[in-house]
Scaffold this motif. Structure first.
Motif, PDB file in Angstrom:
ATOM      1  N   MET A   1     -57.959 -72.526 -64.358  1.00  0.00           N
ATOM      2  CA  MET A   1     -57.843 -71.532 -63.338  1.00  0.00           C
ATOM      3  C   MET A   1     -56.479 -70.877 -63.398  1.00  0.00           C
ATOM      4  N   THR A   2     -56.512 -69.582 -63.198  1.00  0.00           N
ATOM      5  CA  THR A   2     -55.226 -68.883 -63.171  1.00  0.00           C
ATOM      6  C   THR A   2     -54.778 -68.699 -61.740  1.00  0.00           C
ATOM      7  N   ARG A   3     -53.539 -68.744 -61.585  1.00  0.00           N
ATOM      8  CA  ARG A   3     -52.978 -68.623 -60.251  1.00  0.00           C
ATOM      9  C   ARG A   3     -52.348 -67.238 -60.119  1.00  0.00           C
ATOM     10  N   ARG A   4     -52.640 -66.562 -59.001  1.00  0.00           N
ATOM     11  CA  ARG A   4     -52.114 -65.220 -58.800  1.00  0.00           C
ATOM     12  C   ARG A   4     -50.727 -65.317 -58.189  1.00  0.00           C
ATOM     13  N   THR A   5     -49.810 -64.584 -58.746  1.00  0.00           N
ATOM     14  CA  THR A   5     -48.453 -64.597 -58.208  1.00  0.00           C
ATOM     15  C   THR A   5     -48.220 -63.323 -57.406  1.00  0.00           C
ATOM     16  N   GLY A   6     -47.274 -63.335 -56.511  1.00  0.00           N
ATOM     17  CA  GLY A   6     -46.964 -62.170 -55.684  1.00  0.00           C
ATOM     18  C   GLY A   6     -47.356 -62.425 -54.238  1.00  0.00           C
ATOM     19  N   SER A   7     -47.074 -61.446 -53.447  1.00  0.00           N
ATOM     20  CA  SER A   7     -47.344 -61.608 -52.015  1.00  0.00           C
ATOM     21  C   SER A   7     -48.792 -61.274 -51.707  1.00  0.00           C
ATOM     22  N   VAL A   8     -49.264 -61.870 -50.677  1.00  0.00           N
ATOM     23  CA  VAL A   8     -50.622 -61.630 -50.214  1.00  0.00           C
ATOM     24  C   VAL A   8     -50.574 -60.466 -49.233  1.00  0.00           C
ATOM     25  N   SER A   9     -51.422 -59.476 -49.421  1.00  0.00           N
ATOM     26  CA  SER A   9     -51.448 -58.301 -48.553  1.00  0.00           C
ATOM     27  C   SER A   9     -52.166 -58.656 -47.253  1.00  0.00           C
ATOM     28  N   ARG A  10     -51.469 -58.436 -46.155  1.00  0.00           N
ATOM     29  CA  ARG A  10     -52.074 -58.680 -44.843  1.00  0.00           C
ATOM     30  C   ARG A  10     -52.123 -57.369 -44.085  1.00  0.00           C
ATOM     31  N   GLY A  11     -52.953 -57.302 -43.069  1.00  0.00           N
ATOM     32  CA  GLY A  11     -53.027 -56.119 -42.209  1.00  0.00           C
ATOM     33  C   GLY A  11     -51.911 -56.149 -41.183  1.00  0.00           C
ATOM     34  N   PHE A  12     -51.931 -55.170 -40.301  1.00  0.00           N
ATOM     35  CA  PHE A  12     -50.939 -55.113 -39.235  1.00  0.00           C
ATOM     36  C   PHE A  12     -51.206 -56.206 -38.210  1.00  0.00           C
ATOM     37  N   THR A  13     -50.166 -56.693 -37.604  1.00  0.00           N
ATOM     38  CA  THR A  13     -50.327 -57.676 -36.535  1.00  0.00           C
ATOM     39  C   THR A  13     -50.660 -56.939 -35.247  1.00  0.00           C
ATOM     40  N   LEU A  14     -51.147 -57.654 -34.293  1.00  0.00           N
ATOM     41  CA  LEU A  14     -51.507 -57.077 -33.003  1.00  0.00           C
ATOM     42  C   LEU A  14     -50.279 -56.486 -32.316  1.00  0.00           C
ATOM     43  N   LEU A  15     -49.168 -57.152 -32.416  1.00  0.00           N
ATOM     44  CA  LEU A  15     -47.931 -56.664 -31.800  1.00  0.00           C
ATOM     45  C   LEU A  15     -47.505 -55.334 -32.399  1.00  0.00           C
ATOM     46  N   GLU A  16     -47.603 -55.194 -33.705  1.00  0.00           N
ATOM     47  CA  GLU A  16     -47.235 -53.934 -34.353  1.00  0.00           C
ATOM     48  C   GLU A  16     -48.144 -52.798 -33.899  1.00  0.00           C
ATOM     49  N   LEU A  17     -49.416 -53.064 -33.777  1.00  0.00           N
ATOM     50  CA  LEU A  17     -50.353 -52.048 -33.299  1.00  0.00           C
ATOM     51  C   LEU A  17     -50.074 -51.650 -31.862  1.00  0.00           C
ATOM     52  N   VAL A  18     -49.754 -52.600 -31.003  1.00  0.00           N
ATOM     53  CA  VAL A  18     -49.446 -52.305 -29.602  1.00  0.00           C
ATOM     54  C   VAL A  18     -48.184 -51.457 -29.505  1.00  0.00           C
ATOM     55  N   VAL A  19     -47.181 -51.768 -30.319  1.00  0.00           N
ATOM     56  CA  VAL A  19     -45.945 -50.983 -30.310  1.00  0.00           C
ATOM     57  C   VAL A  19     -46.220 -49.556 -30.756  1.00  0.00           C
ATOM     58  N   VAL A  20     -47.010 -49.369 -31.778  1.00  0.00           N
ATOM     59  CA  VAL A  20     -47.335 -48.020 -32.254  1.00  0.00           C
ATOM     60  C   VAL A  20     -48.094 -47.240 -31.189  1.00  0.00           C
ATOM     61  N   VAL A  21     -49.059 -47.876 -30.554  1.00  0.00           N
ATOM     62  CA  VAL A  21     -49.817 -47.218 -29.492  1.00  0.00           C
ATOM     63  C   VAL A  21     -48.893 -46.852 -28.329  1.00  0.00           C
ATOM     64  N   ALA A  22     -47.973 -47.715 -27.962  1.00  0.00           N
ATOM     65  CA  ALA A  22     -47.043 -47.420 -26.871  1.00  0.00           C
ATOM     66  C   ALA A  22     -46.144 -46.238 -27.219  1.00  0.00           C
ATOM     67  N   ILE A  23     -45.675 -46.173 -28.452  1.00  0.00           N
ATOM     68  CA  ILE A  23     -44.830 -45.048 -28.870  1.00  0.00           C
ATOM     69  C   ILE A  23     -45.618 -43.741 -28.826  1.00  0.00           C
ATOM     70  N   VAL A  24     -46.844 -43.764 -29.278  1.00  0.00           N
ATOM     71  CA  VAL A  24     -47.679 -42.563 -29.239  1.00  0.00           C
ATOM     72  C   VAL A  24     -47.921 -42.126 -27.792  1.00  0.00           C
TER      73      VAL A  24
END
Length: 102
Positions: A1-24
């Motif tokens: 098995m090969t192992r993938r190196t690098g960072s795992v892509s994640r979505g935005f956190t709930l806090l980040e989305l709330v901050v963006v909505v508040a700024i808008v």
């Protein structure tokens, strides 16, 4: 098995989305009064323009008819002639109707 190196892509956190909505929401709250004022001033300008056109039309009529203005009635139906107070009050002193009427 090969192992993938690098960072795992994640979505935005709930806090980040709330901050963006508040700024808008803050930006919308800041822009709403400006848009309403512009809309109101556009109505005032349109109304003043309409009154000016009525005056130009009446003046042209009088010039073509030996200084006589049209009668207040036409047959059975009265002609609607708006008063000078038909427009909403001007928001700024430069848009005052009394400055444009002699």
């Amino acid at each position: 098995m090969t192992r993938r190196t690098g960072s795992v892509s994640r979505g935005f956190t709930l806090l980040e989305l709330v901050v963006v909505v508040a700024i808008v929401m803050v930006l919308i709250a800041l822009l709403l009064p400006v848009v309403n004022k512009a809309r109101y001033e556009a109505k005032v300008v349109a109304c003043l323009s309409n009154l000016r056109q009525i005056g130009v039309g009446l003046t042209n009529y009088a010039m073509e008819n030996e200084g006589w203005y049209p009668a207040k009635t036409h047959g059975e139906l009265p002609l609607p002639i708006p008063s000078l107070n038909a427009c909403p009050e001007a928001a700024s002193p430069s848009m005052n109707l009394s400055d444009h009427v002699e």
